[in-house]
Design an enzyme around this catalytic site. Structure first.
Site, PDB file in Angstrom:
ATOM      1  N   TRP A 344       0.827  -1.199   0.000  1.00 35.44           N
ATOM      2  CA  TRP A 344       0.000   0.000   0.000  1.00 35.44           C
ATOM      3  C   TRP A 344       0.868   1.259   0.000  1.00 35.44           C
ATOM      4  O   TRP A 344       0.402   2.338   0.352  1.00 35.44           O
ATOM      5  CB  TRP A 344      -0.925   0.010   1.212  1.00 35.44           C
ATOM      6  CG  TRP A 344      -2.021  -0.995   1.136  1.00 35.44           C
ATOM      7  CD1 TRP A 344      -3.297  -0.782   0.697  1.00 35.44           C
ATOM      8  CD2 TRP A 344      -1.979  -2.379   1.501  1.00 35.44           C
ATOM      9  NE1 TRP A 344      -4.048  -1.936   0.746  1.00 35.44           N
ATOM     10  CE2 TRP A 344      -3.258  -2.940   1.244  1.00 35.44           C
ATOM     11  CE3 TRP A 344      -0.985  -3.204   2.009  1.00 35.44           C
ATOM     12  CZ2 TRP A 344      -3.560  -4.270   1.493  1.00 35.44           C
ATOM     13  CZ3 TRP A 344      -1.288  -4.542   2.252  1.00 35.44           C
ATOM     14  CH2 TRP A 344      -2.549  -5.068   1.999  1.00 35.44           C
ATOM     15  N   CYS A 379      -6.637  -5.088  -1.481  1.00 34.44           N
ATOM     16  CA  CYS A 379      -7.776  -5.892  -1.031  1.00 34.44           C
ATOM     17  C   CYS A 379      -8.563  -6.544  -2.164  1.00 34.44           C
ATOM     18  O   CYS A 379      -8.961  -7.706  -2.063  1.00 34.44           O
ATOM     19  CB  CYS A 379      -8.694  -5.071  -0.129  1.00 34.44           C
ATOM     20  SG  CYS A 379      -9.601  -3.744  -0.960  1.00 34.44           S
ATOM     21  N   HIS A 438     -13.547  -1.646   1.166  1.00 37.11           N
ATOM     22  CA  HIS A 438     -12.752  -2.838   1.427  1.00 37.11           C
ATOM     23  C   HIS A 438     -13.469  -4.015   0.783  1.00 37.11           C
ATOM     24  O   HIS A 438     -14.709  -4.096   0.810  1.00 37.11           O
ATOM     25  CB  HIS A 438     -12.591  -3.071   2.930  1.00 37.11           C
ATOM     26  CG  HIS A 438     -11.745  -4.271   3.250  1.00 37.11           C
ATOM     27  ND1 HIS A 438     -10.564  -4.551   2.596  1.00 37.11           N
ATOM     28  CD2 HIS A 438     -11.925  -5.289   4.142  1.00 37.11           C
ATOM     29  CE1 HIS A 438     -10.046  -5.660   3.065  1.00 37.11           C
ATOM     30  NE2 HIS A 438     -10.858  -6.137   4.006  1.00 37.11           N
ATOM     31  N   ASP A 461     -11.736 -13.223   4.607  1.00 40.65           N
ATOM     32  CA  ASP A 461     -11.002 -12.022   4.194  1.00 40.65           C
ATOM     33  C   ASP A 461      -9.511 -12.342   4.162  1.00 40.65           C
ATOM     34  O   ASP A 461      -8.897 -12.601   5.191  1.00 40.65           O
ATOM     35  CB  ASP A 461     -11.293 -10.881   5.176  1.00 40.65           C
ATOM     36  CG  ASP A 461     -10.735  -9.550   4.699  1.00 40.65           C
ATOM     37  OD1 ASP A 461      -9.975  -9.542   3.712  1.00 40.65           O
ATOM     38  OD2 ASP A 461     -11.052  -8.519   5.318  1.00 40.65           O
ATOM     39  N   ASN A 501     -20.346  -2.164  11.020  1.00 41.31           N
ATOM     40  CA  ASN A 501     -21.460  -1.672  11.832  1.00 41.31           C
ATOM     41  C   ASN A 501     -21.012  -0.979  13.102  1.00 41.31           C
ATOM     42  O   ASN A 501     -21.754  -0.917  14.070  1.00 41.31           O
ATOM     43  CB  ASN A 501     -22.375  -2.844  12.209  1.00 41.31           C
ATOM     44  CG  ASN A 501     -23.817  -2.391  12.369  1.00 41.31           C
ATOM     45  OD1 ASN A 501     -24.123  -1.220  12.222  1.00 41.31           O
ATOM     46  ND2 ASN A 501     -24.691  -3.333  12.669  1.00 41.31           N
ATOM     47  N   ASP A 503     -19.575   2.533  15.139  1.00 42.82           N
ATOM     48  CA  ASP A 503     -19.827   3.964  15.076  1.00 42.82           C
ATOM     49  C   ASP A 503     -18.508   4.721  15.061  1.00 42.82           C
ATOM     50  O   ASP A 503     -17.510   4.269  15.624  1.00 42.82           O
ATOM     51  CB  ASP A 503     -20.642   4.427  16.293  1.00 42.82           C
ATOM     52  CG  ASP A 503     -22.052   3.860  16.280  1.00 42.82           C
ATOM     53  OD1 ASP A 503     -22.541   3.520  15.193  1.00 42.82           O
ATOM     54  OD2 ASP A 503     -22.653   3.754  17.366  1.00 42.82           O
ATOM     55  N   GLU A 550     -30.284   0.932   9.577  1.00 43.84           N
ATOM     56  CA  GLU A 550     -29.616   1.939  10.400  1.00 43.84           C
ATOM     57  C   GLU A 550     -30.638   2.698  11.242  1.00 43.84           C
ATOM     58  O   GLU A 550     -31.672   3.141  10.750  1.00 43.84           O
ATOM     59  CB  GLU A 550     -28.852   2.927   9.513  1.00 43.84           C
ATOM     60  CG  GLU A 550     -27.582   2.371   8.907  1.00 43.84           C
ATOM     61  CD  GLU A 550     -26.438   2.280   9.904  1.00 43.84           C
ATOM     62  OE1 GLU A 550     -26.659   2.608  11.077  1.00 43.84           O
ATOM     63  OE2 GLU A 550     -25.339   1.859   9.497  1.00 43.84           O
ATOM     64  N   GLU A 555     -30.753  -2.665  15.238  1.00 48.31           N
ATOM     65  CA  GLU A 555     -29.400  -2.265  14.856  1.00 48.31           C
ATOM     66  C   GLU A 555     -28.653  -1.668  16.045  1.00 48.31           C
ATOM     67  O   GLU A 555     -27.494  -1.975  16.297  1.00 48.31           O
ATOM     68  CB  GLU A 555     -29.463  -1.255  13.707  1.00 48.31           C
ATOM     69  CG  GLU A 555     -28.119  -0.916  13.080  1.00 48.31           C
ATOM     70  CD  GLU A 555     -27.545   0.376  13.635  1.00 48.31           C
ATOM     71  OE1 GLU A 555     -26.354   0.642  13.409  1.00 48.31           O
ATOM     72  OE2 GLU A 555     -28.293   1.117  14.305  1.00 48.31           O
ATOM     73  N   TYR A 623      -6.900   4.606  -0.442  1.00 50.14           N
ATOM     74  CA  TYR A 623      -8.228   4.079  -0.151  1.00 50.14           C
ATOM     75  C   TYR A 623      -8.303   3.439   1.234  1.00 50.14           C
ATOM     76  O   TYR A 623      -9.384   3.217   1.770  1.00 50.14           O
ATOM     77  CB  TYR A 623      -8.657   3.083  -1.234  1.00 50.14           C
ATOM     78  CG  TYR A 623      -8.164   1.667  -1.038  1.00 50.14           C
ATOM     79  CD1 TYR A 623      -8.949   0.708  -0.431  1.00 50.14           C
ATOM     80  CD2 TYR A 623      -6.896   1.275  -1.477  1.00 50.14           C
ATOM     81  CE1 TYR A 623      -8.510  -0.595  -0.259  1.00 50.14           C
ATOM     82  CE2 TYR A 623      -6.444  -0.011  -1.312  1.00 50.14           C
ATOM     83  CZ  TYR A 623      -7.256  -0.944  -0.704  1.00 50.14           C
ATOM     84  OH  TYR A 623      -6.806  -2.226  -0.524  1.00 50.14           O
TER      85      TYR A 623
END
Length: 819
Positions: A344, A379, A438, A461, A501, A503, A550, A555, A623
């Site tokens: 990267w 990625c 990603h 991943d 998910n 914050d 959301e 949620e 990115y």
């Protein structure tokens, strides 16, 4: 990271493979194992009625043991070439004929000698078609477990009811019946674990068999032999590399853990050889076609070689959970000399710019050929290669993009951004980052290792971000556990949950040195999760399977449940909220090489006037969220009447941003503000990208299998500067093996046209994909669908000709034009 072998031998420290001093495509000779005998005879083990025969009959074949896979590149499952095999005394192939009870190769009168085997392995034969493996560019038999296949045995005399015949399949360094690496299938008798062979027809000296494989069989490349016994003696067919059998996972088999109950899903997620990968930002989504090429010649061997390189025990290769976890570790090079080296840095001078790849084939074949990690990946490259490998092995897999993807480094399950008293970022504390996008993978399987309710899509991943149990791998992780914040479910749920998910929490340093939450951005992470739609090139929004709507009660409960298991369980207890001024950021659709403007919109939703002090800082960004220095800033005070809206604009000229550009032309606008009357803090990070042009591909004439056809590629340089050392890549499964074209320099605003010829090798709809890369401009791609007609004689053919990716070809431009 380095290209060379590492001292780390990986997850299984005792694996027999060591990095070769000079990787060779040819296997080393196999060791002689004829010195060891013992144990019960073959027939005593495979057939109860033979277990009491007189010991003087002897055992006409040694027990399987020793190292069958000791070779330069790994073990028996795919790293050897079928035309190069070593001598092996347990392999009768090293003799001129079969093996009899005395072991001297003498063929006695009346023995049931196997003179030949027809595995019906041609691509047009029944086996390959029924097992959905007819697209593989291989001559060997490729089948899927849990599904019967057919074969024909040819004998020296007619088969009689008193004759006993058994089939044998062997894989691995030390085949054992108890581990499933040595499979014995007596013909006409019920086998164990779902293995059995039935006679469907006996005609003259031919015996037609229907063979059933276990739905939990080990996947890999098996050696195959036949043993016979009659009153005249016993016989073993010599091992023949042409009779080796590949066994794969089977999403068509209800008893297989990877079973998928939708044919259109199987067509898309197992059999489709190309797909779309999405990148950019949520507001400016870019897309590129990727050639997965899972059926190209050599790719299956490369996939099995990956398991060998990891030293994965053969006994575990029937478990899709274990296999997918190993693949997530091995597609990146950290820990284990895996497939791709991540980079990267922006400096790709010692390898390939990740944006220049157009598919997985060149990468996997290079790894198989050399044994060394391929530079470089990011990625989407890791994810594209993972899709290829898992689809090749038989797992339904898709490539998924998450926009505004968080990288949580402290297991707080929140993205924490720290500011000083004046709301200036404290970079030495800001270790968490938010990636513009990603890319990872979903693969479909049952999870018998988890409680009920967690089957289905699992995240894998392969991008090396954080370690899992000390290894750079991630998953498989149930999407259902992510959706509900059940971060204690294996594997790696806390990290993936935070990616989609969590914050974004803004902390401000107080006068006493402590930190206080001044703003929580609840909709900033995992704003959009998409994949290619089934049966089309449209986008499929899969956000709803990863997270509840959301702001919904479900949620919020999922987020706070997950946070309670993180390192800052009380993060939400210190929240303040008094917000009557709203802020929104807008950025026009900017094109690389042109001027642009960004705009901040402020709205007063309260009943009193508000005075807002705004600070705008613009910088370029990778990115991954890593930013460069601020190259333009603006400060302004805005007075808003009750219910009023105002706009603050900041123009940016090309000459201002050109010296600072990094990969993919992304920019980050940091906006912070303070409401004088209420003390409300405003904070926003907005990422946008500069669009790059597409390559225009045109097919010149009809495409027919085995006949040369031509494609035209047109590109216009959008920049007023010269592009130097321009390289094109061209690739398409069934059309063109990976090919590199060196075209030199392209002048500012110049248009160039290239012509390339290729020979299709498989019929049907195909994708031909091209890319352009230079130090001044990357992320330029193009694709065209090519509908290939069958050869006049029918069928198709394949060869390794048609594009050598190892050495670039210098291509003269067919035409040049100005702006």
């Amino acid at each position: 990271m380095t290209d060379g072998p590492r001292s780390d031998v990986g997850r299984w420290g005792g694996n027999p493979w060591q990095p070769p001093h000079t990787p060779s495509p040819e296997p080393e000779p196999e060791p002689d194992r004829g010195s060891r005998r013992g144990g019960r005879s073959f027939w005593a083990r495979c057939c109860a009625c033979c277990s009491c025969r007189n010991e003087t009959d002897g055992d006409w074949g040694p027990e399987p043991h020793g190292d069958r896979g000791s070779r330069g590149r790994g073990s028996s499952s795919g790293s050897r070439r079928p035309d190069s095999r070593g001598s092996d005394s347990r392999q009768p192939g090293s003799r001129t004929g079969g093996v009899n009870a005395a072991g001297d190769g003498t063929i006695r009168e009346g023995m049931l000698v196997v003179t030949g085997v027809d595995l019906l392995s041609a691509r047009s034969d029944q086996n390959r078609r029924e097992h959905h493996t007819d697209e593989f560019e291989y001559d060997e038999l490729i089948i899927r477990r849990g599904q019967p296949f057919h074969m024909v045995l040819h004998f020296s005399r007619p088969y009689e009811s008193s004759d006993r015949v058994a089939l044998e399949l062997l894989i691995g360094n030390n085949p054992e019946v108890g581990k499933g690496t040595h499979v014995i299938i007596p013909v006409g008798k019920g086998g164990s674990g779902g293995w059995k062979a039935q006679v469907t027809k006996a005609s003259g000296q031919n015996l037609n068999l229907r063979v059933h494989t276990s739905p939990s069989a080990i996947i890999g490349k098996f050696q195959f032999t036949v043993r016979t016994r009659c009153e005249a003696g016993e016989f073993q067919l010599p091992f023949d590399p042409h009779n080796e059998i590949y066994i794969l996972f089977n999403p068509w088999c209800p008893e297989d853990f990877v079973y998928v109950d939708h044919e259109d899903w199987r067509q898309e997620y197992v059999l489709n050889e190309s797909g779309r990968i999405y990148y950019g930002t949520e507001a400016q989504i870019g897309e590129r076609t990727w050639n997965y090429g899972q059926f190209d010649h050599g790719v299956l061997d490369a996939c099995l070689y990956i398991l060998d390189r990891r030293g994965m025990p053969y006994g575990g290769r029937g478990d899709p959970v274990s296999v997918s976890r190993v693949i997530s570790a091995m597609v990146n090079s950290l820990d284990d000399n895996g497939v791709l080296i991540g980079n990267w840095s922006g400096d790709y001078s010692r390898g390939t710019n990740p944006s220049a790849w157009v598919g997985s084939v060149e990468i996997l074949l290079s790894y198989l050929r050399t044994g060394y990690s391929v530079p470089y990946g990011q990625c989407w490259v890791f994810a594209g290669v993972t899709t290829t490998v898992l689809r090749c092995l038989g797992l339904a897999t898709r490539t998924v993009t998450n926009f505004n993807s968080a990288h949580d480094t402290d297991t707080s399950l929140t993205m924490d951004i720290y500011f000083d008293e004046n709301m200036k970022p404290l970079e030495h504390l800001n270790h968490d980052s938010v990636w513009n996008f990603h890319v990872w993978n979903d693969c479909w399987m049952k999870r018998p290792d988890l409680p009920s309710g967690f089957n289905g899509w699992q995240v894998v991943d392969a991008t090396p971000q954080e370690t899992s149990s000390g290894i750079f791998c991630c998953g498989p992780c149930s999407v259902e556990s992510i959706k509900n914040g059940l971060v204690y479910m294996k594997y790696d749920t806390p990290f993936i949950f935070a990616e989609v998910n969590s914050d974004k929490v803004y902390w401000q340093r107080q006068d006493d040195g402590s930190f206080k939450i001044v703003y929580v951005e609840e909709k900033a992470i995992g704003t959009l999760i998409i994949t290619k739609a089934i049966g089309s090139n449209m986008r499929d929004d899969v956000t709803h399977i990863y997270k509840h709507p959301e702001g919904s009660e479900a949620e919020r409960k999922a987020v706070e449940t997950a946070a309670a298991h993180g390192s800052k369980p009380n993060v939400y207890s210190s929240r303040d909220s008094a917000e009557d001024v709203a802020m929104q950021v807008e950025a026009q659709d900017a094109v690389m090489g042109q001027d642009l403007a960004v705009c901040v919109v402020l709205s007063n939703r309260g009943g009193s006037p508000r005075t807002v002090k705004l600070h705008l800082y613009l910088s370029v960004t990778f990115y991954t969220g890593v930013t460069g220095p601020v190259f333009k800033e603006s400060k302004k005070e805005v007075v808003l009447a009750p219910g009023a809206t105002d706009r603050v604009s900041m123009p940016v000229a090309y000459k201002e941003y050109r010296p600072h550009l990094v990969d993919q032309g992304s920019m980050l606008l940091n906006v912070s503000g303070h409401v004088k009357e209420s003390g409300q803090v405003l904070a926003k990070q907005h990422t946008f990208r500069l669009r790059t042009p597409d390559l225009s591909l045109t097919l010149l004439g009809a495409a027919v299998v085995g006949q040369e056809c031509e494609v035209q590629i047109v590109f216009k340089n959008p920049l007023p500067v010269t592009l130097t050392n321009v390289v094109f890549r061209l690739e398409g499964s069934g059309l063109q093996r990976p090919k590199i074209l060196n075209v030199g320099d392209i002048g500012g605003n110049e248009t160039v046209t290239l012509h390339q010829k290729f020979v299709p090798v498989r019929p049907g709809p195909r994708q031909l994909i091209a890319s352009l890369d230079s130090p001044q401009l990357s992320q330029v791609h193009g694709v065209i669908q090519v509908d290939v007609a069958p050869a006049p004689g029918g069928g198709g053919f394949f060869s390794d000709a048609g594009g050598d990716s190892h050495s670039g070809e210098t291509i003269p431009m067919a035409s040049r034009g100005g702006a």
